[in-house]
Design a protein around this motif. Structure first.
Motif, mmCIF file in Angstrom:
data_model
loop_
_atom_site.group_PDB
_atom_site.id
_atom_site.type_symbol
_atom_site.label_atom_id
_atom_site.label_comp_id
_atom_site.label_asym_id
_atom_site.label_seq_id
_atom_site.Cartn_x
_atom_site.Cartn_y
_atom_site.Cartn_z
ATOM 1 N N ILE A 17 0.841 -1.200 0.000
ATOM 2 C CA ILE A 17 0.000 0.000 0.000
ATOM 3 C C ILE A 17 0.877 1.252 0.000
ATOM 4 N N ARG A 18 1.901 1.265 0.827
ATOM 5 C CA ARG A 18 2.814 2.417 0.863
ATOM 6 C C ARG A 18 3.512 2.592 -0.485
ATOM 7 N N PHE A 19 3.900 1.489 -1.094
ATOM 8 C CA PHE A 19 4.542 1.534 -2.405
ATOM 9 C C PHE A 19 3.600 2.142 -3.444
ATOM 10 N N TYR A 20 2.349 1.690 -3.447
ATOM 11 C CA TYR A 20 1.366 2.232 -4.398
ATOM 12 C C TYR A 20 1.150 3.725 -4.162
ATOM 13 N N GLU A 21 1.194 4.146 -2.918
ATOM 14 C CA GLU A 21 1.075 5.576 -2.623
ATOM 15 C C GLU A 21 2.257 6.340 -3.210
ATOM 16 N N ARG A 22 3.463 5.822 -3.009
ATOM 17 C CA ARG A 22 4.656 6.495 -3.537
ATOM 18 C C ARG A 22 4.626 6.573 -5.056
ATOM 19 N N ARG A 23 4.077 5.541 -5.706
ATOM 20 C CA ARG A 23 3.983 5.513 -7.167
ATOM 21 C C ARG A 23 2.822 6.360 -7.691
ATOM 22 N N GLY A 24 1.978 6.862 -6.799
ATOM 23 C CA GLY A 24 0.846 7.678 -7.218
ATOM 24 C C GLY A 24 -0.372 6.880 -7.641
ATOM 25 N N LEU A 25 -0.342 5.576 -7.424
ATOM 26 C CA LEU A 25 -1.488 4.737 -7.776
ATOM 27 C C LEU A 25 -2.615 4.894 -6.762
ATOM 28 N N LEU A 26 -2.254 5.115 -5.530
ATOM 29 C CA LEU A 26 -3.211 5.398 -4.466
ATOM 30 C C LEU A 26 -2.963 6.822 -3.996
ATOM 31 N N PRO A 27 -4.024 7.576 -3.757
ATOM 32 C CA PRO A 27 -3.801 8.915 -3.218
ATOM 33 C C PRO A 27 -3.211 8.813 -1.812
ATOM 34 N N SER A 28 -2.450 9.816 -1.439
ATOM 35 C CA SER A 28 -1.883 9.830 -0.091
ATOM 36 C C SER A 28 -3.016 9.793 0.923
ATOM 37 N N ALA A 29 -2.833 8.984 1.916
ATOM 38 C CA ALA A 29 -3.869 8.821 2.933
ATOM 39 C C ALA A 29 -3.901 10.032 3.854
ATOM 40 N N ALA A 30 -5.087 10.286 4.364
ATOM 41 C CA ALA A 30 -5.225 11.311 5.409
ATOM 42 C C ALA A 30 -4.522 10.790 6.655
ATOM 43 N N ARG A 31 -4.122 11.698 7.512
ATOM 44 C CA ARG A 31 -3.444 11.295 8.742
ATOM 45 C C ARG A 31 -4.297 11.643 9.947
ATOM 46 N N GLU A 32 -4.322 10.717 10.873
ATOM 47 C CA GLU A 32 -4.984 10.984 12.144
ATOM 48 C C GLU A 32 -4.065 11.869 12.977
ATOM 49 N N THR A 33 -4.557 12.369 14.070
ATOM 50 C CA THR A 33 -3.744 13.233 14.924
ATOM 51 C C THR A 33 -2.522 12.510 15.468
ATOM 52 N N ASN A 34 -2.605 11.193 15.587
ATOM 53 C CA ASN A 34 -1.468 10.407 16.080
ATOM 54 C C ASN A 34 -0.501 10.025 14.950
ATOM 55 N N GLY A 35 -0.790 10.478 13.719
ATOM 56 C CA GLY A 35 0.094 10.211 12.588
ATOM 57 C C GLY A 35 -0.241 8.969 11.790
ATOM 58 N N TYR A 36 -1.185 8.169 12.258
ATOM 59 C CA TYR A 36 -1.557 6.970 11.514
ATOM 60 C C TYR A 36 -2.285 7.346 10.232
ATOM 61 N N ARG A 37 -2.019 6.561 9.196
ATOM 62 C CA ARG A 37 -2.732 6.764 7.935
ATOM 63 C C ARG A 37 -4.185 6.342 8.119
ATOM 64 N N TRP A 38 -5.089 7.057 7.441
ATOM 65 C CA TRP A 38 -6.508 6.734 7.477
ATOM 66 C C TRP A 38 -7.027 6.650 6.055
ATOM 67 N N TYR A 39 -7.596 5.500 5.695
ATOM 68 C CA TYR A 39 -8.068 5.249 4.334
ATOM 69 C C TYR A 39 -9.579 5.187 4.309
ATOM 70 N N ASP A 40 -10.152 5.704 3.229
ATOM 71 C CA ASP A 40 -11.605 5.668 3.069
ATOM 72 C C ASP A 40 -11.991 4.547 2.105
ATOM 73 N N ASP A 41 -13.283 4.429 1.811
ATOM 74 C CA ASP A 41 -13.764 3.375 0.923
ATOM 75 C C ASP A 41 -13.229 3.529 -0.497
ATOM 76 N N ALA A 42 -12.963 4.779 -0.908
ATOM 77 C CA ALA A 42 -12.412 5.002 -2.246
ATOM 78 C C ALA A 42 -11.031 4.354 -2.380
ATOM 79 N N SER A 43 -10.266 4.371 -1.308
ATOM 80 C CA SER A 43 -8.947 3.731 -1.323
ATOM 81 C C SER A 43 -9.090 2.220 -1.463
ATOM 82 N N THR A 44 -10.069 1.664 -0.798
ATOM 83 C CA THR A 44 -10.324 0.229 -0.917
ATOM 84 C C THR A 44 -10.695 -0.115 -2.350
ATOM 85 N N SER A 45 -11.573 0.671 -2.933
ATOM 86 C CA SER A 45 -11.992 0.448 -4.313
ATOM 87 C C SER A 45 -10.808 0.569 -5.267
#
Length: 134
Positions: A17-45
């Motif tokens: 998933i991180r690799f796909y983000e770096r390649r631009g295949l997945l949009p960068s995930a939103a970050r929670e206040t604790n820094g964790y990535r947060w993905y929505d249903d569009a990311s799953t799709s």
């Protein structure tokens, strides 16, 4: 959902998933206040689309081109059809090559049945596989 949850749902690991983000295949995930990535249903799709596209034989570069078309508002159907037609021709060409190889292997196996190992020349590795003449 967090990256581990997305990975589980999509059947990949978090590094993919991180690799796909770096390649631009997945949009960068939103970050929670604790820094964790947060993905929505569009990311799953999107991730499921990437995996299905790979299963159809498309490269990440080709998948990226499809996504880029969609992001500009175009429907990528004609482009996808062209890519898939190219893949199909590649598969058919490979099938023809494999059919020729199958014939050659069968011929070698049949020829080996009439060869006596004692007749194998000392300077030869194996008489079953003929060496091309210079």
């Amino acid at each position: 959902m967090r990256i581990g949850d997305l990975a589980l749902v999509a059947g990949v690991n978090a590094q993919t998933i991180r690799f796909y983000e770096r390649r631009g295949l997945l949009p960068s995930a939103a970050r929670e206040t604790n820094g964790y990535r947060w993905y929505d249903d569009a990311s799953t799709s999107r991730l499921r689309f990437i995996r299905a596209s790979q299963a159809a034989g498309l490269t990440l570069g080709e998948i990226s081109s499809i996504i880029a078309l969609r992001q500009t508002g175009e429907t990528p159907c004609a482009h996808v059809t062209t890519l898939l037609a190219g893949k199909l021709e590649t598969v058919r060409a490979r099938q023809r090559e494999l059919a020729l190889l199958e014939t050659e292997l069968q011929h070698l196996i049949e020829a080996s049945q009439s060869l006596d190992p004692a007749d194998c020349p000392a300077g030869s590795v194996c008489q079953i596989i003929p060496q091309p003449q210079p």
